[in-house]
Design a protein around this motif. Sequence first.
Motif, short mmCIF file in Angstrom:
data_model
loop_
_atom_site.label_atom_id
_atom_site.label_comp_id
_atom_site.label_asym_id
_atom_site.label_seq_id
_atom_site.Cartn_x
_atom_site.Cartn_y
_atom_site.Cartn_z
N ASP A 194 30.16 113.82 -97.51
CA ASP A 194 29.71 113.70 -96.12
C ASP A 194 28.20 113.93 -96.03
O ASP A 194 27.51 113.25 -95.29
N PRO B 144 32.09 119.46 -98.92
CA PRO B 144 31.96 118.10 -98.38
C PRO B 144 30.64 117.40 -98.74
O PRO B 144 29.95 116.85 -97.90
N ASN C 96 36.45 116.67 -106.77
CA ASN C 96 35.22 117.18 -106.20
C ASN C 96 34.43 117.83 -107.32
O ASN C 96 34.92 118.74 -108.00
N TRP D 235 33.90 126.60 -99.21
CA TRP D 235 34.91 125.54 -99.28
C TRP D 235 35.78 125.67 -100.54
O TRP D 235 36.33 124.68 -101.01
#
Length: 188
Positions: free
Chosen positions: A74, A71, A93, A65
């Motif tokens: 998530d 993620p 992030n 990523w």
Amino acid sequence: MAAGAFGALVAVTWIGPPWPAEQALHSSLTAVAIGALWLLRRRLDTAQWAWALVFLALHTIAARWIYSFVPYDDWTDALFGVRLSEAFSWDRNHFDRLVHFAYGVCLTAVLRQKWLRSLEIVLATSALYELLEWAIAMTLAPDLAEAYNGQQGDMWDAHADMALAALGALVTSLASSARRPSPVAATR
């Protein structure tokens, strides 16, 4: 067993990658590290291999990523019902911060040196990596450089990355020295 699990992880991360060119660039460092580990295979025990593969697994996940878009919110939401970015009011992030901290932890565990020597090696190699990122940023188009480096607008990104690697090295050094019996206790 661990090498097989790592190989499976690498294979899975290459299924339909969203940014294949950037992932390949990040993964090139993993290939170099695997080559170095192979050359050192007779000098490393199982625990040292495991620590190296833990770091490389985190790096491989992040490469999928391109660091900036892992993620993890998530994942933590699905597992614990909590989105870390919301819980801590994060605007960026932070998976790259975890990977840099883990670099310090894992490399120190692999090296098994005195704390100051481990810290020197972690800081030196972290600085070399940040210089590599800078060189990439200087040679790529600005949008591609940002995608690779994952600074996410943080002008202090390189500094924070090196500081977290150093902190990881110190934490591991302190933890390992706390587990070792002192020379005085060993003679009793």
